[in-house]
Design an enzyme around this catalytic site. Structure first.
Site, short mmCIF file in Angstrom:
data_model
loop_
_atom_site.label_atom_id
_atom_site.label_comp_id
_atom_site.label_asym_id
_atom_site.label_seq_id
_atom_site.Cartn_x
_atom_site.Cartn_y
_atom_site.Cartn_z
N ASN A 1 -15.39 1.09 21.26
CA ASN A 1 -16.79 1.30 21.89
C ASN A 1 -16.98 2.52 22.69
OD1 ASN A 1 -15.41 0.00 23.75
ND2 ASN A 1 -16.94 -1.39 24.73
N HIS A 2 -18.10 2.72 22.84
CA HIS A 2 -18.29 4.11 23.56
C HIS A 2 -19.36 3.81 24.56
CE1 HIS A 2 -19.32 8.35 23.91
NE2 HIS A 2 -20.74 8.00 24.13
N PRO A 3 -19.42 4.48 25.71
CA PRO A 3 -18.20 5.57 26.08
C PRO A 3 -17.01 4.57 26.84
CG PRO A 3 -19.83 5.70 27.70
CD PRO A 3 -20.34 4.71 26.89
N THR A 4 -16.12 4.99 26.65
CA THR A 4 -14.81 4.38 26.90
C THR A 4 -13.38 5.17 27.19
OG1 THR A 4 -13.85 3.42 24.95
CG2 THR A 4 -15.24 1.84 26.15
N GLU B 1 -11.42 5.19 23.66
CA GLU B 1 -12.11 5.82 22.26
C GLU B 1 -11.12 7.10 22.10
OE1 GLU B 1 -16.32 7.23 22.44
OE2 GLU B 1 -16.06 7.24 24.52
#
Ligand code: FAD
Length: 372
Positions: free
Chosen positions: A356-359, A362
């Site tokens: 998932n974003h923003p992480t 990633e």
């Protein structure tokens, strides 16, 4: 918070039928201990089995002028000081010394780390160690390498260290000194000889891979065993002993899987597995990849674009050999790599997986995408 947790654990233990004796334990013979209480009384306790879990304490080297110096602290006492030292000298460039260097640089102290060796965090991957050194230096931390402390002198409102490096001798003034030169197992008061428990050459309790000591009814766990000194190793040692007492005894110190760790710098340095040098020494053909933290969108969101990530892959199997993350939130990311290593998943799982974003995680797509 810690006190509340301690109380909660204490209450839980008591309600589960555990009797907690708060005193200093010492063996009288293989099946009896004496517990000495703070009020001067003591009692004897008989046990069929014993589980030693007494941890470790800071080691203070015999440097002239350190003992009884009002400006000298350990990691256990420095946090109790109420005034921020303007100038903090840290003896020892190991993990605890560097964590404190990082905290106190953030608090605003002028920090000098003194280490006798030349190599900076020599157990870490050389490229990543350089990135850590650059980051600390940029934040004003001075690291004096190949430097010996001859003596320490106490003045009325500060202390002075006499240093020697190569042919030059000089003085360093400090408002506080942190001694961070390692920790030693807490065995002195236990009188282990009376129980037939042997020590290693380094003064830790000698155990086999099931954590059984040289006395077959006595087990040892945690820092006292002299291995990796982490809370979660002490916890995992419990699983090994439990597996022997209540299970099939198959869990040992040899098969607990990859052990990740984090040095809580700013940003944190997290690692699992081999460094490039160790992988080469073990005969692996290595593929690798690097990514600057500044290439990760989430690092900018967090305003922490400092650091780098590096991974090492076995070219023959595509399995991950090691990961070294010096970046924001690395203490969380490294657990994902540990899982992949233990599950023997090829690195391509992380290269091609959806995050998932923003992480920060990633970034593993890009990092493993750069493997060559
Ligand atoms: C500054 C610092 C930072 C750290 N940061 C981390 C971290 O971020 N993550 C991490 O996982 N680990 C960290 N650690 C390491 C972690 O704290 C230890 O590895 C862990 O606490 C060891 O647990 P243990 O069960 O072996 O012993 P401990 O938790 O030390 O417990 C031992 C207990 O036994 C008692 N005791 C000793 N001798 C006797 C005796 N004779 N009779 C009765 N009682 C006795 C002690 O007083 C103590 O209460 C850090 C350590 C330090 C010093």
């Amino acid at each position: 918070m810690t006190a509340m947790l301690r109380q909660k654990n204490y209450d839980k233990a008591v309600s589960a039928g555990v009797t907690v004796l708060t005193g200093l334990a010492s063996f009288l013979d293989p099946h009896r201990i004496s517990v000495a209480y703070a009020d001067g009384t003591s009692e004897e306790v008989y046990g069929e089995q014993f589980f030693l879990n007494t941890g470790s304490r800071p080691f203070v080297p015999p440097i002239e002028g350190l003992e009884n110096n009002h400006f000298v602290y350990t990691s256990e006492t420095l946090m109790e000081r109420e005034e921020l030292p303007r100038r903090l000298a840290i003896i020892g460039g190991g993990y605890i010394g560097l964590e404190f260097a990082s905290y106190f640089a953030n608090f605003g102290s002028e920090v000098t780390v003194i280490q006798d060796g030349e190599a900076f965090i020599p157990r870490e991957d050389a490229e990543v160690a350089q990135s850590v050194l650059d980051s600390l230096t940029a934040r004003g931390v001075r690291v004096l390498r190949s430097t010996t402390i001859r003596s320490v002198r106490e003045e009325s409102d500060h202390t002075v260290l006499s240093l020697e490096s190569g042919d030059s001798a000089y003085a360093l003034e400090a408002d506080a000194i942190l001694v961070a030169t390692g920790r030693r197992p807490n065995v002195a008061e236990l009188n282990l000889a009376a129980a037939g428990v042997a020590l290693t050459e380094r003064g830790a309790v000698k155990t086999d891979e099931h954590l059984r000591t040289t006395a077959s009814h006595i087990w040892a766990m945690g820092d006292i065993v002299g291995g990796l000194q982490f809370t979660y190793i002490s916890l995992d040692d419990f699983r090994i002993v439990k597996s022997n007492l209540l299970g099939d005894g198959s869990r040992t110190t040899e098969n607990r899987g990859a052990v990740p760790y984090t040095v809580f710098l700013d940003p944190p340095l997290s690692r699992v597995g081999l460094s490039e040098t160790e992988a080469a020494q073990k005969g692996y053909t290595v593929k690798s990849a690097r990514l600057p933290a500044a290439a990760i969108p989430k690092a900018h969101v967090l305003r922490q674009p400092t650091g780098m990530l590096k991974v090492l892959i076995d070219a023959d199997t595509d399995l991950i050999l090691g990961a070294h993350f010096f970046c924001a939130e690395s203490q969380e990311m490294i657990n994902l790599i540990k899982l992949c290593m233990d599950a023997k998943l090829p690195y391509t799982v992380l290269r091609d997986g959806i995050f998932n974003h923003p992480t920060m995680s990633e970034a593993l797509n890009d990092l493993f995408g750069a493997v060559k």
